[in-house]
Design a protein around this motif. Sequence first.
Motif, short mmCIF file in Angstrom:
data_model
loop_
_atom_site.label_atom_id
_atom_site.label_comp_id
_atom_site.label_asym_id
_atom_site.label_seq_id
_atom_site.Cartn_x
_atom_site.Cartn_y
_atom_site.Cartn_z
N SER A 203 0.53 -1.03 -0.05
CA SER A 203 0.10 0.05 -0.29
C SER A 203 0.50 0.96 0.02
N CYS A 204 1.65 1.31 1.08
CA CYS A 204 2.78 2.35 0.64
C CYS A 204 3.41 2.65 -0.05
N SER A 205 3.67 1.17 -0.93
CA SER A 205 4.84 1.75 -2.82
C SER A 205 3.62 2.35 -3.83
N HIS A 206 2.17 2.05 -3.62
CA HIS A 206 1.73 2.70 -4.26
C HIS A 206 0.35 3.22 -3.85
N PRO A 207 0.99 4.45 -2.73
CA PRO A 207 -0.04 5.07 -2.32
C PRO A 207 -1.16 5.42 -2.72
N VAL A 208 -2.54 5.45 -2.04
CA VAL A 208 -3.65 6.43 -2.56
C VAL A 208 -3.38 8.08 -1.89
N LYS A 209 -4.25 9.02 -2.90
CA LYS A 209 -4.43 10.04 -2.63
C LYS A 209 -4.95 10.47 -0.91
N ASP A 210 -5.70 9.73 -0.49
CA ASP A 210 -6.28 10.31 0.76
C ASP A 210 -6.02 9.96 1.89
N LEU B 66 -4.24 11.08 6.47
CA LEU B 66 -3.38 10.34 8.16
C LEU B 66 -1.92 11.24 8.73
N SER B 67 -2.01 10.82 9.37
CA SER B 67 -0.72 11.27 10.88
C SER B 67 0.58 10.39 9.74
N GLU B 68 0.78 9.27 9.53
CA GLU B 68 1.41 8.27 9.75
C GLU B 68 1.14 7.06 8.44
N VAL B 69 2.84 7.15 8.21
CA VAL B 69 2.37 5.22 7.04
C VAL B 69 3.68 4.38 7.87
N HIS B 70 3.23 3.09 7.93
CA HIS B 70 4.55 2.14 8.79
C HIS B 70 5.12 1.09 8.00
N PRO B 71 5.42 0.90 6.68
CA PRO B 71 6.01 0.10 6.10
C PRO B 71 7.14 -0.43 6.39
N GLY B 72 7.75 -1.66 6.01
CA GLY B 72 8.92 -2.02 6.27
C GLY B 72 9.54 -3.21 5.32
N ASN B 73 9.22 -4.15 4.98
CA ASN B 73 9.68 -4.78 3.62
C ASN B 73 10.23 -3.71 2.42
N TYR B 74 9.75 -2.58 2.21
CA TYR B 74 10.35 -2.08 1.22
C TYR B 74 12.10 -1.93 1.23
N VAL B 75 12.15 -2.08 2.24
CA VAL B 75 14.01 -1.84 2.39
C VAL B 75 14.62 -2.73 1.93
N PHE B 76 14.49 -4.02 1.89
CA PHE B 76 14.71 -5.33 0.76
C PHE B 76 14.12 -5.56 -0.40
N TYR B 77 12.86 -5.68 -0.13
CA TYR B 77 11.35 -5.69 -1.11
C TYR B 77 12.55 -7.81 -0.43
#
Length: 370
Positions: A220-227, A231-242
């Motif tokens: 979801s954070c790799s392809h975020p939507v405008k809305d 939000l205040s924050e997002v919290h992805p993690g795996n993106y560092v390695f994929y």
Amino acid sequence: MEGGALSSLETPALVVDLDKVKRNVQTMKERCEGGGVRLRPHMKTHKTLECADIMTGGSRRCIVVSTLAEACFYGDHGYDDILYAYPLPFDKVERCATLSERLDLFQVLLDHPEALERLRRRPLAGGRLWHVWLKLDCGNGRAGVLHSDAGAVQLAQAIAGAEGVELTGVYAHCGNTYYCKGVEQIQAVAQETTDLTLQFMEKLKAVGITCKSSIGSTPSCSHPVKDMSRLSEVHPGNYVFYDMQQSLIGSCSLEDVAVRVLTRVIGHCPHRNQLLIDCGWCGLSQDGSGKLPTGYAVIEGHPNLKLASMTQEHGRVEPLSGALDFGRYPLGALLQLIPYHACATAMMHPVYHVHSGGRLLGQWRPTRGW
């Protein structure tokens, strides 16, 4: 070892491409900055100090962890503003209290009134407050109190009204993005989770409660939507390695995957039309079984090979079709496996070998435990 080639490593070995890690981090940072939402990166994929420093830009602030072992590890190395994003385990309340009393901002997560009662029974020293996030289930199949349940607002009110406790935020994880295929499906889930979280925030506002909001998952954070900017924050993690899973979902391209497991051919089995390699499930994990046409991983540069099965310390490789040309794979030949799930694979290794352009730079050692 430093400055050496990848081929100098004993196998199986987890290798991390530092250039790809930095590129993935920068891309996510710019994506969040452009969307006007704060990035709180999750540490659960790598669990190392070095990678955390890259993800936080050296600030050592504003992170998410999935275990108390991670929280203690990062706290011991000067990190603060740590969110322990796991439903509060009752056997670990005292450890959470110790961190809350030691750090400027240690935050816990709960989704049940009994968990709140456990915190109330353990007031923090010096008039400190328990900083609590309410875990919200937006139909994503993880932990949390259901967004549509009247008890969710009641629990938020109880947290906000409890002595010695502060309702810091509402936390949702759109884990069902991992069942998506393609950007359109990912964004549909991201939109739904965002909408339901924002609707819940409006319910809280109606009863006089204001706090932060956070959703996340790497897809979801790799392809975020405008809305999501609301939000205040997002919290992805795996993106560092994929990994291969993220590539199949559509979160990233294969070029973005920063990790490989090196393995060597240790046996020829002509009677089975198979090679034997020195990487079993202890070096790769069994996550992804049946998800890839090439078996448990993709063997880079060899599209006709399949990691068909594994035992604890061995893997069996065979061709997708035809007879295996054993002359192409002599004993000792080095193969690179692209893992299906980087988080699971990283957990199998006590050390990561970091490289740039195939030349070794050093080692990262992850923390372990719960």
